[in-house]
Scaffold this motif. Structure first.
Motif, short mmCIF file in Angstrom:
data_model
loop_
_atom_site.label_atom_id
_atom_site.label_comp_id
_atom_site.label_asym_id
_atom_site.label_seq_id
_atom_site.Cartn_x
_atom_site.Cartn_y
_atom_site.Cartn_z
N GLU A 29 70.70 15.46 44.79
CA GLU A 29 70.52 16.89 44.47
C GLU A 29 70.50 17.67 45.77
N PRO A 30 71.69 17.94 46.30
CA PRO A 30 71.79 18.45 47.67
C PRO A 30 70.90 19.66 47.95
N ILE A 31 71.08 20.71 47.16
CA ILE A 31 70.41 21.95 47.53
C ILE A 31 68.89 21.82 47.37
N ALA A 32 68.47 21.20 46.28
CA ALA A 32 67.03 21.04 46.07
C ALA A 32 66.42 20.24 47.22
N ALA A 33 67.10 19.16 47.62
CA ALA A 33 66.54 18.31 48.67
C ALA A 33 66.51 19.05 50.01
N MET A 34 67.56 19.82 50.30
CA MET A 34 67.57 20.54 51.57
C MET A 34 66.55 21.67 51.58
N THR A 35 66.39 22.31 50.43
CA THR A 35 65.38 23.37 50.35
C THR A 35 64.00 22.77 50.59
N ALA A 36 63.77 21.61 50.01
CA ALA A 36 62.46 20.96 50.20
C ALA A 36 62.24 20.67 51.69
N LEU A 37 63.30 20.31 52.39
CA LEU A 37 63.16 20.03 53.82
C LEU A 37 62.79 21.30 54.60
N TYR A 38 63.41 22.41 54.26
CA TYR A 38 63.05 23.68 54.91
C TYR A 38 61.59 24.01 54.69
N ILE A 39 61.17 23.84 53.44
CA ILE A 39 59.79 24.18 53.11
C ILE A 39 58.83 23.32 53.91
N LYS A 40 59.15 22.04 53.96
CA LYS A 40 58.29 21.12 54.71
C LYS A 40 58.26 21.54 56.18
N PHE A 41 59.43 21.90 56.71
CA PHE A 41 59.50 22.31 58.12
C PHE A 41 58.54 23.47 58.36
N HIS A 42 58.63 24.49 57.51
CA HIS A 42 57.79 25.67 57.72
C HIS A 42 56.30 25.36 57.56
N ASP A 43 55.99 24.49 56.61
CA ASP A 43 54.58 24.09 56.45
C ASP A 43 54.06 23.39 57.68
N GLU A 44 54.85 22.44 58.15
CA GLU A 44 54.40 21.64 59.29
C GLU A 44 54.36 22.48 60.57
N ALA A 45 55.31 23.42 60.66
CA ALA A 45 55.39 24.23 61.89
C ALA A 45 54.16 25.09 62.08
N LYS A 46 53.43 25.32 60.99
CA LYS A 46 52.21 26.13 61.11
C LYS A 46 51.19 25.44 62.02
N SER A 47 51.17 24.13 61.99
CA SER A 47 50.18 23.43 62.82
C SER A 47 50.82 22.71 64.01
N ASP A 48 52.13 22.66 64.05
CA ASP A 48 52.79 21.95 65.15
C ASP A 48 53.82 22.87 65.81
N GLU A 49 53.41 23.44 66.96
CA GLU A 49 54.27 24.44 67.60
C GLU A 49 55.54 23.84 68.18
N THR A 50 55.52 22.55 68.43
CA THR A 50 56.70 21.94 69.08
C THR A 50 57.91 21.96 68.14
N LEU A 51 57.65 22.08 66.83
CA LEU A 51 58.77 22.01 65.88
C LEU A 51 59.80 23.12 66.09
N GLU A 52 59.30 24.35 66.29
CA GLU A 52 60.21 25.48 66.50
C GLU A 52 61.05 25.25 67.76
N VAL A 53 60.39 24.74 68.78
CA VAL A 53 61.11 24.46 70.04
C VAL A 53 62.19 23.42 69.78
N LYS A 54 61.80 22.37 69.06
CA LYS A 54 62.78 21.31 68.76
C LYS A 54 63.95 21.88 67.97
N ALA A 55 63.65 22.78 67.03
CA ALA A 55 64.70 23.35 66.19
C ALA A 55 65.70 24.10 67.05
#
Ligand code: ARG
Length: 565
Positions: free
Chosen positions: A183-209
């Motif tokens: 389920e391409p779009i659903a799975a990719m959307t879930a990844l975005y959501i996870k990214f944004h959730d995790e980025a709240k507590s891990d600042e390195t994620l935005e830099v990595k992105a």
């Protein structure tokens, strides 16, 4: 038709003076009407009614013989025109003989128009707004095609930008190939959501992105492959939706296509003094247009949506030499397009083609609420289509309990999709749409199913008659018949009007009114039982013409016309 009347009037008024012709809503004011006498009164310093009287005499003396049955003047200065039955019958014959070509013209011959629509963002779900976009864009493309333009249907995919850096990081950390394939779009959307959730507590994620996106931009093989795969999987899913909607595209070039032109374009803008550096970023000052400066390069060197759109206009003008480019995209991007068109003006590009932002309002769920599920998730386009198809199936099965399942499925699909399209298109594009499933699927109100039903009903009469034999059109004369013919006559002008206003809500209304007249005629006239065969066949001619106009009109809206419903 309006044009012919306008031309006749223009012979008798100062040259260049506009003679606007309207079609009155009530038949007691004629088939056509004009207020030109009232407009002339202050100039000619005469009473409007006197001017109207004079015009009436002049027109009656010069108009083609048999064109009008009556011209009336009405206080304070209106001129109302009635076409003669004889003229109407002559027109009916031409309409009947033209079959499906009636309404089409070659006004746009030799001209090209790019209709950019849909333009989904890769890895993001399609929602009701995208449906409205695709349905509107497709119908506008049909309108211009009907007018003889060469139409380029362009899907400008959102397939570039820093968000892909985020998706790559998320995929590398938490992704799973199988899930995306399933389920391409659903799975990719879930990844975005996870990214944004995790980025709240891990600042390195935005830099990595940002790093991952830079790697992608500089051609890193692994990231490039991932991006291509995300795109491929997303397109597979989008295309399923396009197929259901019957939307086709000639060009699929999206934002990434312009990626390599970014550096030279930014350099050129700076060199020409069109752009300036500002705190490490590059902007195009637009104060002359009362707009904020257009940002074309961020301080980290990344290009922007606007930068890609500038390259996009240039490419389109060079490669296609269009007379017009339509950008179908919602109201919320008004500011971006004001900036873009201002830049186009600075570069002289708007002299080469007309540029139009075709904006539209919101799409809301019943009660004017946001379209979301109980859990607060946005409802996807697919869910909307599934629902409308299921509802259409109920309508179709109720009407034809005996119909074979396979056939019923097929018809339900065209009724459902037709209902959805009509419901979207009947609103003026600037207005918001509030969903009302019942109205959307109604077989008696202003809806797609009602028009399809009328078409099927009239088709049944023709089928039952088997053939149209010798007819005598002079046998047509009752008011229902003549009103129908007059309505048919208006069709070509409705298509032209749609092209002028970049919207088809006038066509949706026109077809509804035509269907109403058609049904009234059908219900009040015993057609096939007529002993007068010349009249019977003349009526079949009329029905066939109505049926063809309904079909052509529906096809311009992107709606199919099954023979049965
Ligand atoms: N992909 C964009 C979005 O969904 C729309 C693109 C509109 N067209 C354009 N030429 N900018 O927001």
């Amino acid at each position: 038709m309006k044009e012919l009347i306008e031309k006749t009037i223009k012979e008798f008024i100062p040259s260049g003076f506009p003679a606007e012709i309207s079609i009155p809503a009530h038949s007691e004011f004629g088939h056509y009407s004009t207020n030109v006498a009232m407009r002339l009164a202050p100039i000619e310093k005469k009473a409007p009614l006197n001017i109207a009287e004079e015009l009436k005499e002049k027109i009656l003396n010069s108009a083609p013989k048999g064109l009008f049955s009556k011209i009336e003047t009405v206080a304070p200065g209106f001129l109302n025109f009635w076409l003669s039955d004889e003229f109407l019958r002559k027109e009916l014959l031409a309409i009947y003989k033209n079959k499906k070509k009636f309404g089409r013209s070659n006004i746009g011959k030799g001209k090209r128009i790019i209709v950019e629509h849909s333009s989904n963002n890769i890895a993001k779900p399609m929602h009701v707004g995208h449906l409205r976009n695709t349905i509107l864009g497709d119908s506008l493309a049909n309108v211009f095609e009907a007018l003889g333009y060469k139409v380029v249907r362009w899907n400008y995919l959102g397939d570039w930008g820093t968000q892909f850096g985020k998706l790559i990081v998320a995929y590398k950390l938490w992704g799973n190939r199988k899930e995306i394939e399933k389920e391409p779009i659903a799975a990719m959307t879930a990844l975005y959501i996870k990214f944004h959730d995790e980025a709240k507590s891990d600042e390195t994620l935005e830099v990595k992105a940002r790093e991952e996106f830079q790697k992608l931009e500089s051609g890193n093989k692994e990231n490039r492959k991932l991006w291509e795969w995300f795109k491929k999987e997303s397109l597979l899913e989008f295309k399923k939706m396009y197929k259901l909607l019957g939307a086709e595209f000639d060009v699929w070039l999206g934002e990434s296509f312009y990626e390599r032109q970014m550096t030279p374009l930014i350099a050129e803008m700076l060199e020409k003094g069109i752009a300036v550096k500002s705190e490490g970023a590059v902007v195009i000052p637009l104060d002359k247009y009362n707009l904020l400066p257009g940002l074309i390069q961020k301080s980290d060197g990344a290009s922007l949506y606007l930068t890609r759109d500038i390259a996009n206009i240039r490419y389109r003008l060079k490669k296609y030499k269009p007379a017009k480019i339509l950008y179908v995209i919602g109201n919320e991007q008004t500011f971006q397009f004001e900036q873009l068109f201002a830049v186009a003006n600075i570069l002289g590009l708007d002299k080469l083609a007309e540029l139009h932002h075709i904006k539209y309002g919101l799409v809301l769920a019943e009660g004017g609420k946001k379209f979301s599920t109980r859990e607060g998730r946005v409802v996807s386009a697919e869910e909307v289509i599934d629902k409308v198809k299921a509802l259409a199936k109920e309508v179709v099965s109720k009407k034809n309990p005996e119909m074979a399942a396979k056939k019923a499925d097929k018809i339900s699909e065209s009724v459902g999709v037709g209902a959805l399209k009509y419901f979207n298109l009947k609103e003026h594009r600037h207005s918001d749409i509030v969903f009302d499933w019942e109205k959307m699927l109604s077989l008696s109100g202003q809806s797609g199913p009602y028009l399809q039903y009328t078409f099927a009903r009239l088709s049944r009469v023709i089928k039952k008659a088997k053939r149209i034999g010798n007819y005598d059109l002079t046998r047509l004369s009752n008011p229902e018949e003549m009103a129908l013919v007059k309505k048919l006559l208006d069709f070509p002008e409705e298509i032209e009007k749609s092209a002028e206003q970049f919207g088809v809500n006038n066509i949706t209304l026109y077809l509804y009114e035509l269907a109403n007249l058609g049904n009234r005629f059908y219900e009040t006239t015993p057609i096939l039982k007529d002993a007068d065969k010349a009249r019977l066949n003349a009526r079949l001619v009329l029905i066939d013409a109505v049926r063809n106009v309904l079909k052509t009109g529906l096809s311009i809206l992107g709606i199919s016309s099954p023979e049965e419903i």
